[in-house]
Design a protein around this motif. Structure first.
Motif, mmCIF file in Angstrom:
data_model
loop_
_atom_site.group_PDB
_atom_site.id
_atom_site.type_symbol
_atom_site.label_atom_id
_atom_site.label_comp_id
_atom_site.label_asym_id
_atom_site.label_seq_id
_atom_site.Cartn_x
_atom_site.Cartn_y
_atom_site.Cartn_z
ATOM 1 N N GLY A 383 0.792 -1.223 0.000
ATOM 2 C CA GLY A 383 0.000 0.000 0.000
ATOM 3 C C GLY A 383 0.817 1.262 0.000
ATOM 4 O O GLY A 383 0.270 2.354 -0.165
ATOM 5 N N CYS A 384 2.120 1.163 0.244
ATOM 6 C CA CYS A 384 2.980 2.346 0.208
ATOM 7 C C CYS A 384 3.230 2.751 -1.250
ATOM 8 O O CYS A 384 3.160 1.937 -2.170
ATOM 9 N N ARG A 385 3.543 4.019 -1.432
ATOM 10 C CA ARG A 385 3.737 4.555 -2.780
ATOM 11 C C ARG A 385 5.012 5.388 -2.854
ATOM 12 O O ARG A 385 5.385 6.068 -1.893
ATOM 13 N N LYS A 386 5.636 5.312 -4.005
ATOM 14 C CA LYS A 386 6.759 6.197 -4.311
ATOM 15 C C LYS A 386 6.711 6.559 -5.781
ATOM 16 O O LYS A 386 6.011 5.908 -6.580
ATOM 17 N N THR A 387 7.428 7.606 -6.138
ATOM 18 C CA THR A 387 7.365 8.160 -7.488
ATOM 19 C C THR A 387 8.687 7.942 -8.196
ATOM 20 O O THR A 387 9.758 8.168 -7.621
ATOM 21 N N LEU A 388 8.600 7.508 -9.456
ATOM 22 C CA LEU A 388 9.773 7.368 -10.319
ATOM 23 C C LEU A 388 9.698 8.422 -11.411
ATOM 24 O O LEU A 388 8.648 8.621 -12.026
ATOM 25 N N THR A 404 14.147 7.964 -7.991
ATOM 26 C CA THR A 404 12.980 7.453 -7.280
ATOM 27 C C THR A 404 12.932 8.062 -5.890
ATOM 28 O O THR A 404 13.983 8.197 -5.227
ATOM 29 N N THR A 405 11.739 8.428 -5.416
ATOM 30 C CA THR A 405 11.575 8.983 -4.084
ATOM 31 C C THR A 405 11.504 7.865 -3.049
ATOM 32 O O THR A 405 11.368 6.691 -3.379
#
Length: 451
Positions: A383-388, A404-405
């Protein structure tokens, strides 16, 4: 008629001219075994015939000597002309080479090949018409013999019969399949084919009937009152929501009465969505077509011209993308809206369910960056999210940088992703992806944004 010596005997004859001529190998002298080979050789044969017509036999020999592959050549067209060039008197041999590719026999083979079983009739006719447009040398006596011997398809016979250069007695053979009977009148020659003319619709002299200007409403009867009203009150499309509102119809009457020109009125209209709501639409063009003299038509043309002047400086696609969300609710005038869209940074947004990453993209000559917000609604695994973010060259072939964050779980966080673009002119594209904490693309979707 000069008889062409056999090829085996011709190969033993030495060239007696001063110009060198190369000889093809025996494998290159084999005639084409398929229609495809003959089709591929016609443009080359036409080139040889053009050289001969422009410069004579000497130019043909010079070209043959200049071509590469003197020891081995696989092109049957070049082989024919090279063999003719090797003769002491090449003229009859050159005639034979041209006849092989553009003679009546080649034409009949092409027409029979176009008449394939099971092919639609209109496709057969189209293919045969294309064949007959090529510069074949037609011997009408051979054509008549082919028709009498049932070697010429009926559609080809009909097309050949309609040619104006065909003899009347051959036209009878092509039409009936039998020789013309003595004593019977022959049909007149076929008329020349009409040159295809481009369709031009007839000119219309219709003009819309002039009508008296309508009421100006809140704009008043003077130019000063019209300018004051445009600066102090919004303009509505019609009176559907407010019967006392100033509308486009009132503004059109102001223009028709000569109080203001459309060039003066359009930059003052608020909100900007009113003058642009029908620009380029069918309703706007209908105003221009039906009543070119009307104020509504003038408003349409000037609004379109203002947008065209803004776009004349090669406005990037990102600026057009920034214009659309601002247009619907922007309270200011159209020039103010265009200035705001030009100053806005291009935005990005990748959403999956209730999670998303979004913000603005910033470009420079050797770098770029993505600044925005990253949101997640769950702390459970997956459920966690990060941005590329990834930069590309303008041709989308070379990747310049990838960043990537850190993951965000169950909340929102501000993110800034600096990106390298160390090429002349900087990056041309930025790719944004929404990932889970394991680095997998969520929803299988990434968005690309062009500079």
């Amino acid at each position: 008629m000069t008889r062409t010596p056999p090829r085996r005997a011709a190969r033993t004859i030495r060239a007696t001219t001063s110009a060198p001529c190369w000889r093809p190998t025996p494998t290159s002298r084999r005639p084409p075994s398929s229609t495809g080979a003959a089709t591929a050789g016609r443009p080359r044969a036409a080139a040889w015939a053009t050289v001969r017509a422009a410069g004579g036999t000497g130019s043909v020999r010079e070209l043959a000597a200049a071509l590469p592959g003197h020891d081995e050549h696989d092109d049957p067209v070049d082989a024919d002309f090279a063999l003719a060039c090797a003769e002491a008197d090449p003229e009859p041999f050159l005639d034979t080479a041209v006849e092989r590719w553009f003679g009546t026999g080649a034409l009949l083979r092409r027409l029979r090949a176009a008449h394939r079983a099971g092919r639609r009739p209109w496709l057969v006719l189209h293919a045969m018409r294309a064949v007959l447009e090529e510069p074949y040398r037609i011997d009408w006596q051979l054509v008549a013999a082919a028709r009498l011997g049932s070697r010429l398809p009926r559609p080809a016979a009909e097309l050949l019969r309609s040619r104006p250069d065909g003899p009347p007695e051959v036209a009878v053979v092509l039409r009936t399949g039998r020789p013309a009977r003595p004593g019977r009148p022959l049909p007149p020659p076929a008329p020349p084919a009409a040159v295809a003319q481009r369709h031009r619709p007839p000119r219309s002299h219709w003009a819309s009937q002039w009508q008296r200007p309508g009421e100006t409403g809140p704009f008043g009867d003077t130019a000063e009152s019209a300018r004051h009203a445009l600066r102090t009150m919004p303009v509505a499309y019609d009176t559907h929501t407010d019967p006392a509102a100033a509308t486009l119809a009132h503004l059109g009457a102001v223009i028709e009465r000569g109080q203001l020109t459309a060039c003066e009125a359009v930059p003052l209209v608020r909100p900007a969505s009113v003058p642009t709501s029908w620009v380029g639409q069918a309703s706007g063009w209908a105003d221009v077509f039906r009543a070119a003299w009307s104020g509504r038509a003038a408003l349409h043309v000037e609004s379109a011209a203002l947008l065209a002047r803004w776009a004349a400086g090669r406005v990037p696609a990102a600026r057009w993308a920034a214009l659309h969300p601002l247009l619907r609710h922007y309270p200011g005038t159209l020039p103010e809206l265009l200035s705001a869209a030009s100053a806005a940074s291009p935005s990005y947004d990748v959403t999956f369910g209730a999670t998303h990453t979004g913000g603005d993209l910033h470009w420079s000559n050797r770098s770029a960056s993505a600044v925005g917000v990253q949101r997640s609604v769950s702390t459970s695994p997956g459920g966690c999210r990060k941005t590329l973010a990834r930069t590309y060259t303008p041709d989308l072939i070379t990747t310049l940088d990838t960043r990537t964050t850190t993951p965000v779980c169950g909340g929102s966080a501000n993110i800034t992703i600096p990106l390298k673009a160390d090429v002349p002119g900087g990056a041309g594209w930025i790719e944004i992806c929404l990932l889970d904490e394991l680095g997998r693309v969520v929803g299988g979707k990434c968005n690309f944004y062009k500079r």
